[in-house]
Design a protein around this motif. Sequence first.
Motif, PDB file in Angstrom:
ATOM      1  N   LEU A 169       0.827  -1.199   0.000  1.00  0.00           N
ATOM      2  CA  LEU A 169       0.000   0.000   0.000  1.00  0.00           C
ATOM      3  C   LEU A 169       0.867   1.257   0.000  1.00  0.00           C
ATOM      4  O   LEU A 169       0.596   2.212  -0.734  1.00  0.00           O
ATOM      5  CB  LEU A 169      -0.935  -0.012   1.208  1.00  0.00           C
ATOM      6  N   GLU A 170       1.920   1.253   0.802  1.00  0.00           N
ATOM      7  CA  GLU A 170       2.832   2.405   0.833  1.00  0.00           C
ATOM      8  C   GLU A 170       3.541   2.577  -0.499  1.00  0.00           C
ATOM      9  O   GLU A 170       3.721   3.700  -0.973  1.00  0.00           O
ATOM     10  CB  GLU A 170       3.844   2.246   1.967  1.00  0.00           C
ATOM     11  N   ALA A 171       3.929   1.459  -1.134  1.00  0.00           N
ATOM     12  CA  ALA A 171       4.596   1.542  -2.436  1.00  0.00           C
ATOM     13  C   ALA A 171       3.641   2.105  -3.485  1.00  0.00           C
ATOM     14  O   ALA A 171       4.049   2.893  -4.347  1.00  0.00           O
ATOM     15  CB  ALA A 171       5.081   0.161  -2.854  1.00  0.00           C
ATOM     16  N   LEU A 172       2.383   1.714  -3.420  1.00  0.00           N
ATOM     17  CA  LEU A 172       1.390   2.219  -4.363  1.00  0.00           C
ATOM     18  C   LEU A 172       1.173   3.715  -4.194  1.00  0.00           C
ATOM     19  O   LEU A 172       1.189   4.476  -5.163  1.00  0.00           O
ATOM     20  CB  LEU A 172       0.067   1.479  -4.175  1.00  0.00           C
ATOM     21  N   THR A 173       1.000   4.153  -2.965  1.00  0.00           N
ATOM     22  CA  THR A 173       0.730   5.569  -2.725  1.00  0.00           C
ATOM     23  C   THR A 173       1.974   6.439  -2.928  1.00  0.00           C
ATOM     24  O   THR A 173       1.845   7.624  -3.239  1.00  0.00           O
ATOM     25  CB  THR A 173       0.160   5.805  -1.325  1.00  0.00           C
ATOM     26  N   ALA A 174       3.159   5.879  -2.764  1.00  0.00           N
ATOM     27  CA  ALA A 174       4.383   6.666  -2.958  1.00  0.00           C
ATOM     28  C   ALA A 174       4.527   7.093  -4.416  1.00  0.00           C
ATOM     29  O   ALA A 174       5.088   8.151  -4.704  1.00  0.00           O
ATOM     30  CB  ALA A 174       5.602   5.864  -2.518  1.00  0.00           C
ATOM     31  N   GLY A 175       4.005   6.297  -5.335  1.00  0.00           N
ATOM     32  CA  GLY A 175       4.118   6.626  -6.744  1.00  0.00           C
ATOM     33  C   GLY A 175       3.046   7.578  -7.244  1.00  0.00           C
ATOM     34  O   GLY A 175       3.086   8.006  -8.391  1.00  0.00           O
ATOM     35  N   MET A 176       2.090   7.921  -6.417  1.00  0.00           N
ATOM     36  CA  MET A 176       1.012   8.817  -6.829  1.00  0.00           C
ATOM     37  C   MET A 176       1.476  10.270  -6.753  1.00  0.00           C
ATOM     38  O   MET A 176       2.181  10.656  -5.825  1.00  0.00           O
ATOM     39  CB  MET A 176      -0.210   8.637  -5.926  1.00  0.00           C
TER      40      MET A 176
END
Length: 80
Positions: free
Chosen positions: A53-60
Amino acid sequence: MTDIPLAEAKARLSELITRAAAGEPIRITRRGKPVAEINSVGAPRKPIDIAALEALTAGMPFQEESAGDFVRRMRDEDRY
């Protein structure tokens, strides 16, 4: 939903549990009035992978406009 009298439910409990597990809700009645329901239990939820989840949101991309300003702008432009 199927209505089953209590006396019949006692005699056929295993069958009713099988039917409920298959997704058919069963309502047990006493003297014609509903007193209980047998339903299937939902599937257990998967645990949340925090790292994914953190990896997904870091790329936003970061939103430069605040949510309040965005709603005001949409309201003022009659686009809601």
